[in-house]
Write a protein that holds these residues in place. Structure first.
Motif, PDB file in Angstrom:
ATOM      1  N   GLN A  28     -42.961  27.494 -53.397  1.00 47.47           N
ATOM      2  CA  GLN A  28     -43.676  28.317 -54.367  1.00 47.47           C
ATOM      3  C   GLN A  28     -45.163  28.397 -54.040  1.00 47.47           C
ATOM      4  OE1 GLN A  28     -42.838  26.021 -57.863  1.00 47.47           O
ATOM      5  NE2 GLN A  28     -40.773  26.835 -58.127  1.00 47.47           N
ATOM      6  N   LYS A  35     -47.548  31.844 -60.744  1.00 42.99           N
ATOM      7  CA  LYS A  35     -46.644  31.797 -59.598  1.00 42.99           C
ATOM      8  C   LYS A  35     -46.557  33.197 -58.980  1.00 42.99           C
ATOM      9  CE  LYS A  35     -42.680  29.690 -60.124  1.00 42.99           C
ATOM     10  NZ  LYS A  35     -41.237  29.467 -60.445  1.00 42.99           N
ATOM     11  N   TYR A  51     -42.036  32.975 -54.517  1.00 42.09           N
ATOM     12  CA  TYR A  51     -41.190  31.800 -54.351  1.00 42.09           C
ATOM     13  C   TYR A  51     -39.946  32.190 -53.563  1.00 42.09           C
ATOM     14  CZ  TYR A  51     -38.499  33.851 -58.198  1.00 42.09           C
ATOM     15  OH  TYR A  51     -37.769  34.686 -58.989  1.00 42.09           O
TER      16      TYR A  51
END
Length: 596
Positions: A272, A283, A286
């Motif tokens: 990630q 985020k 990923y």
């Protein structure tokens, strides 16, 4: 005397404060050989970006680590003694007698230590990059580090930190997840390592089992992660490999930008990337995240595409090895060839937008062109596929596969070209069909284009004619004459037959005709080569209209259609006046009614 004691008290307070600063709590970024760092103390990098200190796990164990300063929740990026914690708060960090630094437990025994050095005046320093250094204070260059934490990553990759192999020393750096995310920093089940065999790429494993590979580096990104080119204004990815080593790292263009890559123990060991934006970790990407990301999901020669249904397909020239399992959406057995290869006649199928197959046992040459690569693969009967190593600037380098092809994905957009060996019979018919379809499609397209252009041209010309006709009609409106339809005059003259032709002059011919109502007419049809334009024609009509007289031929109307200009008169049964005045000879000379 009172003044003396006052100064003495002040001196004692200063000394106490000084010793408390040295031994109890310091905001400095450096620890010298005369200092120790206890579990309730920290080092703070110069610009207060990172902190070095002790933290507790989910139990009573203590760990020495580095984390971001002033970020909540606490985000730890490096752990020294992750697999050998201190069991209480009595431990401390100090510089040892061997020029290294050691972490001692409550019994004074080493729980962790750096490598030994020959430093005469070793110091520990925490940088704003998050890198913890051991260096000799007498070295003013700040380049000759005796030890650095960036050489020993845990679960986090920071800007400037590398993972990979030093092939000269045989040493390796990789990421290892925590045992339990946010609770237990000991080594977990997931590792992210660079495999330097063949064409290097990163492999994600759970224990010893590969669960994901990101595809080889193609000069811009890993071929299995097309999104790596995103946010290139903020991040720069670097991948280098030669005979000395293989390294992957990333950097940020703005030092104040906080970004990190972690190997999570949650979500099946995801790789990630986070960025600190507006007070929280976001985020940005990923992997793995889709079924096609998982290693060998569609078996040998199977191609996986997340947007397809089913997601596993056999490439051209192959069929499912286990059709029954394939029908149940289980493609793990992969595909087999329809036709046995024949080296002398084999051809190559061009696949686009591909994550290249597994590259652990391939041939590679960075200087060859794609044509040279294809020629070499063609001559080597064991070669099953080939591609460029680098896709930049039109492509360069050569990678060739031998044996079965595994773990191929389709990435649209992204991926790169792959050329797979097929029997001529499999690629020929399909190629012919493909070429036929391409030619047919081109033919249909061109035909449609010609038809459309033709229709446009016809409509344009018709519109022009209609506009011209309407314009001509408007120009003739002031004459107050009947406008005859072209078809009416054509029917009246029997399609302007020679039998109805009365005469011919320099500007055209005259035809006898009969209207449907029974009226006989004489139609002067101007020749297209007469050179008479609409203005001349209108002037003639105006002149004749003004000369109307009971002893002259009467003008009945005109016709301006389909590039035709015609004048309609009454038909004279007894010929013209000249036949009476000058006889038949004059009539022959003038060819009857000549209006030139």
């Amino acid at each position: 005397m009172r003044v003396f004691f006052t100064h003495l008290n002040s001196l004692i307070i200063i000394l106490i404060s000084f010793f408390f600063f040295i031994t109890s709590s310091t905001s400095l970024d450096t620890l010298t050989g005369t200092q120790i760092l206890k579990t309730n103390q920290t080092l703070l990098s110069e610009n207060q970006t990172f902190v070095l200190g002790f933290f507790r796990g989910s139990n009573t164990n203590y760990y020495l680590g580095i984390w971001y300063n002033n970020i909540s929740p606490q985000t730890i990026v490096w752990v020294a003694n992750r697999d050998n914690p201190i069991d209480n708060s009595a431990g401390h960090l100090k510089i040892g007698d061997n020029g290294n630094f050691v972490l001692l437990n409550s019994s004074g025994n080493p729980a962790w230590s750096s490598n030994q050095t020959n430093a005469k005046n070793p110091v520990i320093q925490l940088l704003d990059t998050g890198n913890l250094l051991l260096k000799d204070l007498s070295d003013t260059t700040n380049n000759n580090y005796l030890w650095q934490s960036f050489e020993y990553p845990t679960d986090t990759l920071l800007p400037g930190m590398k993972v990979g192999w030093n092939l000269d020393t045989g040493t390796e750096k990789h990421l290892t997840s925590w045992k339990v995310e946010g609770e237990d920093p000991s080594s977990g089940d997931y590792t992210l390592k660079i495999d330097y065999h063949g064409l290097p790429e990163a492999l994600l494993r759970r224990n010893q089992t590969i669960i994901y590979r990101n595809g080889p580096w193609n000069g811009e990104r890993f071929s299995g992660i097309p999104g790596m080119k995103d946010n290139t204004n903020d991040l720069k990815y670097n991948f280098t490999y030669d005979e000395h080593g293989v390294w992957f790292s990333f950097s940020v263009t703005e030092p104040s930008l906080l970004s990190r890559i972690i190997l999570s123990s949650d979500s099946d060991g995801q790789y990630q990337r986070y960025m600190w934006i507006q007070g929280r970790w976001n985020k940005f990407s990923y992997t793995p995240k889709d079924p096609c990301d998982y290693y060998r999901h569609c078996g040998p020669y199977g191609v996986c595409e997340n947007d397809a249904s089913p997601i596993c397909t056999c490439m051209q020239g192959f069929r499912p090895k286990n059709q029954e399992a394939w029908n149940l959406r289980d493609g793990s057995d992969g595909c087999v060839r329809n036709t046995v290869l024949n080296c002398s006649t084999d051809k190559f199928l061009h696949l686009e937008n591909m994550k290249l197959p597994e590259t652990s046992s391939v041939f590679m040459n960075k200087s060859m062109t794609l044509d040279e690569c294809g020629s070499l693969c063609k001559r080597n009967c064991s070669c099953t596929a080939y591609a460029n190593i680098d896709i930049r600037n039109g492509g360069s380098g050569c990678v060739m596969w031998f044996g079965q092809l595994f773990d191929m994905n389709v990435h649209r957009p992204g991926g790169q070209d792959l050329y797979v060996r097929l029997a001529a019979a499999d690629i020929g018919s399909s190629s012919s069909n493909k070429n036929h379809r391409a030619v047919l499609a081109i033919g249909i397209t061109l035909s449609a284009l010609v038809l459309v252009l033709g229709l446009v041209a016809i409509c344009y010309l018709r519109k022009k004619r209609q506009q011209s006709s309407r314009g001509d009609q408007r120009n003739m409106d002031d004459l107050k004459l009947p406008m005859f339809n072209f078809d009416t005059l054509m029917m009246a003259t029997n399609n302007f037959s020679q039998d109805n032709k009365l005469g011919e002059g320099g500007f055209g011919s005259v035809y006898r005709g009969r209207l449907i109502e029974g009226q006989e007419i004489a139609v002067k049809r101007l020749s297209e080569n007469s050179g008479q334009g609409i203005n001349e024609f209108k002037n003639e009509i105006k002149l004749i209209a003004k000369l109307q007289h009971r002893n002259l031929v009467r003008l009945l109307g005109c016709c301006i259609e389909k590039n035709e200009k015609m004048v309609v008169y009454e038909y004279m049964k007894n010929r013209g006046l000249d036949s009476i005045l000058f006889g038949l000879e004059a009539l022959a000379r003038r060819n009857y009614i000549d209006f030139d």
